[in-house]
Design an enzyme around this catalytic site. Sequence first.
Site, PDB file in Angstrom:
ATOM      1  N   CYS A 181      51.674 -45.617  63.927  1.00  0.00           N
ATOM      2  CA  CYS A 181      51.613 -46.938  63.586  1.00  0.00           C
ATOM      3  C   CYS A 181      53.057 -47.230  63.058  1.00  0.00           C
ATOM      4  CB  CYS A 181      50.613 -47.197  62.794  1.00  0.00           C
ATOM      5  SG  CYS A 181      48.920 -47.541  63.411  1.00  0.00           S
TER       6      CYS A 181
ATOM      7  N   HIS B 121      47.303 -50.499  66.936  1.00  0.00           N
ATOM      8  CA  HIS B 121      46.555 -49.051  67.156  1.00  0.00           C
ATOM      9  C   HIS B 121      45.448 -49.027  67.988  1.00  0.00           C
ATOM     10  CE1 HIS B 121      45.436 -45.159  65.296  1.00  0.00           C
ATOM     11  NE2 HIS B 121      44.077 -45.698  65.294  1.00  0.00           N
TER      12      HIS B 121
ATOM     13  N   ASN C 181      48.002 -38.356  77.902  1.00  0.00           N
ATOM     14  CA  ASN C 181      46.508 -37.781  77.912  1.00  0.00           C
ATOM     15  C   ASN C 181      45.766 -38.931  76.975  1.00  0.00           C
ATOM     16  OD1 ASN C 181      47.179 -35.159  78.942  1.00  0.00           O
ATOM     17  ND2 ASN C 181      47.976 -34.352  76.993  1.00  0.00           N
TER      18      ASN C 181
ATOM     19  N   SER D  54      44.577 -36.360  70.354  1.00  0.00           N
ATOM     20  CA  SER D  54      43.719 -36.470  69.102  1.00  0.00           C
ATOM     21  C   SER D  54      44.169 -37.837  68.348  1.00  0.00           C
ATOM     22  CB  SER D  54      44.344 -35.275  68.333  1.00  0.00           C
ATOM     23  OG  SER D  54      45.918 -35.109  68.393  1.00  0.00           O
TER      24      SER D  54
ATOM     25  N   HIS E  24      49.887 -44.236  73.301  1.00  0.00           N
ATOM     26  CA  HIS E  24      51.080 -43.360  73.653  1.00  0.00           C
ATOM     27  C   HIS E  24      51.215 -42.467  74.852  1.00  0.00           C
ATOM     28  CE1 HIS E  24      48.814 -40.181  71.643  1.00  0.00           C
ATOM     29  NE2 HIS E  24      50.052 -39.400  72.015  1.00  0.00           N
TER      30      HIS E  24
ATOM     31  N   GLN F  13      53.727 -38.863  76.281  1.00  0.00           N
ATOM     32  CA  GLN F  13      54.836 -37.758  76.386  1.00  0.00           C
ATOM     33  C   GLN F  13      55.721 -37.796  77.296  1.00  0.00           C
ATOM     34  OE1 GLN F  13      53.471 -34.385  74.248  1.00  0.00           O
ATOM     35  NE2 GLN F  13      51.348 -35.126  74.425  1.00  0.00           N
TER      36      GLN F  13
HETATM   37  O1  LIG Z   1      51.045 -32.362  72.482  1.00  0.00           O
HETATM   38  P1  LIG Z   1      49.717 -32.821  72.137  1.00  0.00           P
HETATM   39  O2  LIG Z   1      49.136 -33.977  72.138  1.00  0.00           O
HETATM   40  O3  LIG Z   1      49.534 -32.066  70.826  1.00  0.00           O
HETATM   41  O4  LIG Z   1      48.516 -31.583  73.039  1.00  0.00           O
HETATM   42  C1  LIG Z   1      47.935 -32.159  74.387  1.00  0.00           C
HETATM   43  O5  LIG Z   1      48.773 -31.998  75.509  1.00  0.00           O
HETATM   44  C2  LIG Z   1      49.698 -30.999  75.546  1.00  0.00           C
HETATM   45  C3  LIG Z   1      50.316 -31.166  77.019  1.00  0.00           C
HETATM   46  O6  LIG Z   1      49.488 -31.532  78.062  1.00  0.00           O
HETATM   47  C4  LIG Z   1      48.932 -29.765  75.843  1.00  0.00           C
HETATM   48  O7  LIG Z   1      49.453 -28.590  76.237  1.00  0.00           O
HETATM   49  C5  LIG Z   1      47.674 -29.521  74.423  1.00  0.00           C
HETATM   50  O8  LIG Z   1      47.036 -28.625  74.869  1.00  0.00           O
HETATM   51  C6  LIG Z   1      47.113 -30.792  74.492  1.00  0.00           C
HETATM   52  O9  LIG Z   1      46.363 -30.743  73.345  1.00  0.00           O
END
Ligand SMILES: O=P(O)(O)O[C@H]1O[C@H](CO)[C@@H](O)[C@H](O)[C@H]1O
Lengths: 385, 385
Positions: free
Chosen positions: A55, A121, A188, A196, A201, A203
């Site tokens: 946030c 959020h 993800n 989590s 967001h 990556q």
């Molecule tokens: O990077 P984070 O969000 O902690 O992790 C998540 O995405 C990653 C990339 O796909 C994986 O390797 C992790 O197992 C997953 O929990």
Amino acid sequence: MPDEVLNDISHRRYNPLTGSWLLVSPHRTKRPWQGAQETPSKNTLPSYDPKCYLCPGNKRAQGDSNPPYKNTFAFVNDYSAVKETQQDYHPETNKDDVASLLLQARPVTGRCYVLTFSAKHDATLADMTPEEIVPVINTWTRIYASHLSPSHPLNGQAAYVLSTIPENPDGEVTPPKHQLKNMQIFENKGAAMGCSNPHPHCQIWTTSTLPEEPGKELVNMRKYKSDTGRHLLDDYVKLELEKKERLVWENDSFVVVCPWWALWPFEVLIISKRHVRALVDLDDKERLEFAQAVQEVARRYDNLFETNFPYSSGIHQAPLDCTEEEAETSWFHMHFYPPLLRSATVKKFLVGYELMAEPQRDITPEQAAAKLRDCGGELYRKSLQ
Amino acid sequence: MPDEVLNDISHRRYNPLTGSWLLVSPHRTKRPWQGAQETPSKNTLPSYDPKCYLCPGNKRAQGDSNPPYKNTFAFVNDYSAVKETQQDYHPETNKDDVASLLLQARPVTGRCYVLTFSAKHDATLADMTPEEIVPVINTWTRIYASHLSPSHPLNGQAAYVLSTIPENPDGEVTPPKHQLKNMQIFENKGAAMGCSNPHPHCQIWTTSTLPEEPGKELVNMRKYKSDTGRHLLDDYVKLELEKKERLVWENDSFVVVCPWWALWPFEVLIISKRHVRALVDLDDKERLEFAQAVQEVARRYDNLFETNFPYSSGIHQAPLDCTEEEAETSWFHMHFYPPLLRSATVKKFLVGYELMAEPQRDITPEQAAAKLRDCGGELYRKSLQ
Ligand SMILES: O=P(O)(O)O[C@H]1O[C@H](CO)[C@@H](O)[C@H](O)[C@H]1O
Ligand SMILES: O=P(O)(O)O[C@H]1O[C@H](CO)[C@@H](O)[C@H](O)[C@H]1O
């Protein structure tokens, strides 16, 4: 359906992008289902969470503070999977040494970013409007453009987008000194996909090596091109626009399909209609139309089982460091892999047979596409609020 | 560890069985961990559950009743992924027809079995003794032997085991009339691996086609053999017995290792030391020693996080219908893919980057092997009961 019989018999389908087969068992959906039935879920998250490390204004795990950003904010992952600098490693390879054949390792360096989609959020791509998603696509484009190699065939396009898409007033990332080979943008979404933090967001992992999946796709697209003189995804888009049975949605620039070779129950592919090699090829109108396509997928997913639909998504495009030939072979597309099969709580497990023998799916991609075609319209949560 | 530096730097490792690379990020385990810590779980299942469709004497979904079996019991899956008979399908292939290139499908027929490991609802391979696991291996061997093609190079061995391993007094399966190509024996254990019934059992899927994974392994083992004149897994077993750092356990006939290229955190491979092409090559002593190896893996897994450890496992061996050359290229081994990473509740998600780019693991196989070496001894639950 060109061959009605495929609705009933078990068969294998070929994935021309990866060059591999998967098993389809359409009759398996006739199994009785005794599993749970969920009631529509309301979004109960706050729009700001003082404990969320994403946030605006909040502190992150290693002590840095986020700026009071408005839309997107990118930073280097505090726990990156690859590091920019590390000890050197140059293993010896020797054809007569068994260990050098069977215990092969190669160093990988790189940098991993986290990028927020929104300051809110409790937003998801399904809740955001295409206009609100455009800043995300602009940021992806600027980050990609700024990481290209000095000799990249798309440098002209990169310079253009860097001069026309406004800088993010909340800060930009500067590329690492060592040129990297590939950039993988992925999201993800949802606890089922290992996420989590619900703050919206994605990556962005950049690496010194070309990873397996985009590598395989390049090999197969190259082979198709040399066999036919045409581009695999160009032919595929035209075929799907003609057949219609796997088409979920389209606008001027993009098609959304459940691909013929889909493995995940409601797997979706967004493909550009014209030959877009990477984000930097998109013009203003196309970036908006890409945002529309992403929004359509996210909203239809949520509407399908009236839930916050989990998935992993990712963009495939030209590598950061590539030849003219590799750039020409690349064709911009985005994969969505969602695990849910029957309802908000029943997912498809890709386990024993899938891991040991061959990927397997139950409903056909044509059945999945028909369902996704039918759940456009307003986001189901809107009327619950 | 031959190269200490691999404990610290991110690198790729090569899987010579599948011919693909994966990303290893050892430094990532240095992340602080705030996740849940579990207390040791007791097994609270009854040893007979009147509602379980696998317990002896109970009724199954489609009305059939299980016999009052003692050890193992095999039956045709009421909801098989492949069917024995189905409509014909002979798609036309035409090099000039784009649809026949990009929308390829081929029929697959076959038969799927379910096989119980024990009459006891609450047993797992970790609770059973090697002597109690031998009937499972005997049944696997008899089923495999009875499904071989009339011209199979291992028919002599098959006839021998069928005449020496006693028939299951609780009934045997008779093979289908149409010869099938491959038999995949696999177990999905635990809810995390898509298993909905804790009664100990595996599945056996036989298909008219050779699936992707065993197909890839055959290609890569064949290539290694033609390059070096030696067998890949023969060389690999010798290498691991010499290096020791990935060795978990061994007896006269089998090694248990965390392979160099392991993807899952505590992935394990059981490999025969001598050239065993398929189950029918094992003699009485070797079947007992295989049972011991399986028991060691299952018990160490449960001891590791003091929990009923989930995994998918599967056996790779010579196809049901194969040439002399294919049988000679095959080398008996069993894979175990467990998802847990840090504790009984923290699993490794193979999601965004893994699906879109390249498989990625955190701890090294050497670290995993060291932990599994250290958790032999009595099953942790024994002292809780
Ligand atoms: O990077 P984070 O969000 O902690 O992790 C998540 O995405 C990653 C990339 O796909 C994986 O390797 C992790 O197992 C997953 O929990
Ligand atoms: O056959 P089951 O136990 O119903 O199903 C389980 O194993 C199968 C084979 O790995 C998978 O296809 C299913 O997704 C999984 O839930």
